[in-house]
Design a protein around this motif. Sequence first.
Motif, mmCIF file in Angstrom:
data_model
loop_
_atom_site.group_PDB
_atom_site.id
_atom_site.type_symbol
_atom_site.label_atom_id
_atom_site.label_comp_id
_atom_site.label_asym_id
_atom_site.label_seq_id
_atom_site.Cartn_x
_atom_site.Cartn_y
_atom_site.Cartn_z
ATOM 1 N N LEU A 96 0.820 -1.208 0.000
ATOM 2 C CA LEU A 96 0.000 0.000 0.000
ATOM 3 C C LEU A 96 0.854 1.257 0.000
ATOM 4 N N SER A 97 1.852 1.305 0.863
ATOM 5 C CA SER A 97 2.681 2.511 0.946
ATOM 6 C C SER A 97 3.458 2.737 -0.343
ATOM 7 N N ARG A 100 1.021 3.885 -3.177
ATOM 8 C CA ARG A 100 0.654 5.286 -2.960
ATOM 9 C C ARG A 100 1.801 6.209 -3.333
ATOM 10 N N PRO A 105 -3.464 4.765 -7.416
ATOM 11 C CA PRO A 105 -4.592 4.663 -6.487
ATOM 12 C C PRO A 105 -4.804 3.214 -6.061
ATOM 13 N N SER A 106 -5.031 2.995 -4.769
ATOM 14 C CA SER A 106 -5.080 1.626 -4.260
ATOM 15 C C SER A 106 -6.007 1.530 -3.063
ATOM 16 N N SER A 107 -6.296 0.303 -2.676
ATOM 17 C CA SER A 107 -7.049 0.031 -1.452
ATOM 18 C C SER A 107 -6.838 -1.424 -1.070
ATOM 19 N N ARG A 131 -8.354 4.145 7.526
ATOM 20 C CA ARG A 131 -8.988 5.015 6.542
ATOM 21 C C ARG A 131 -7.966 6.053 6.083
ATOM 22 N N ARG A 132 -7.862 6.246 4.772
ATOM 23 C CA ARG A 132 -6.891 7.204 4.237
ATOM 24 C C ARG A 132 -7.480 7.921 3.039
ATOM 25 N N ASP A 135 -7.572 6.951 -1.046
ATOM 26 C CA ASP A 135 -7.616 5.524 -1.354
ATOM 27 C C ASP A 135 -8.895 5.171 -2.118
ATOM 28 N N TYR A 175 -15.473 3.813 6.292
ATOM 29 C CA TYR A 175 -14.641 4.388 5.223
ATOM 30 C C TYR A 175 -15.360 5.464 4.408
ATOM 31 N N GLN A 257 -13.217 7.848 -4.456
ATOM 32 C CA GLN A 257 -12.053 7.857 -3.583
ATOM 33 C C GLN A 257 -12.461 8.265 -2.176
ATOM 34 N N GLN A 258 -11.808 7.677 -1.190
ATOM 35 C CA GLN A 258 -12.098 8.000 0.198
ATOM 36 C C GLN A 258 -11.691 9.437 0.503
#
Length: 259
Positions: A96-97, A100, A105-107, A131-132, A135, A175, A257-258
């Motif tokens: 994930l890091s 990003r 874009p990821s989740s 939650r970010r 994402d 989320y 997107q969140q």
Amino acid sequence: MRPHRLLFLLIFVLLSACGSRAPDYVPGLPRQFGDAAPYDWRGRNVPAAYAIHGVDVARYQSNVDWYGLRAHGVRFAFVKATEGGDYVDPMLGRHLSAARAAGVPSSGYHYYYFCRTAQEQAAWFIANVPRRAGDLPPVLDMEWTPTSKTCRRRPPAEEVRQDAATFASIVTAYYGQKPIIYSTVDFFRDNEMWRVPGVEFWLRSVAGHPSEVHPGHDWTFWQYTGTGLIPGVEGRIDINAFRGSEQEWATWLALRQQR
């Protein structure tokens, strides 16, 4: 130096840094992707007809150059996060890091088992996937688990759909986005998953277009191969398409997107 020559050199250096050559061309796939065991794609309903492509990864993809994937056209990623109520993928944080950081874009996605309640599994996912903002929506992966050492239970379809709806309700509240539901061909049919209200689907269909394999049913993402080859990742990888154009992708991102 002329601008076009400088651009060519920059692209050459970038692709060289990915550490692998472009895969052999496979008819029907985007030219930047290959396949270790390609399906014989024919006609217009082929993966190459779509503008936006992405990957899904887990601990099996332990060495990923996310900048390289992005340079070769990867626009989104779904990352294995959790299973059941007691397992976290060891590559979750790293994938994930890195995705990003590379601007992909990821989740995270949760692999569902039918030996724990939907409430327990939603809580486990939330506990391990913060939650970010920016994402993608979370993902619920539901499929049969016939080779599991701990849970091979196959509940009736009505219970399956209720579990999906309960999980979706809980994670939506946390989320701020409804989860996408991933499903395999047999599971989607066996449980009439299209009857789960208000969710988008990510459907597996590696031997035909979703319109042929899942006729009459809507979908947002299509997993079209599990044996893909992309410079920037060692070995095989799942590749997926978004159902829409560049503009539709931009619109979808703006809505989903969140925050």
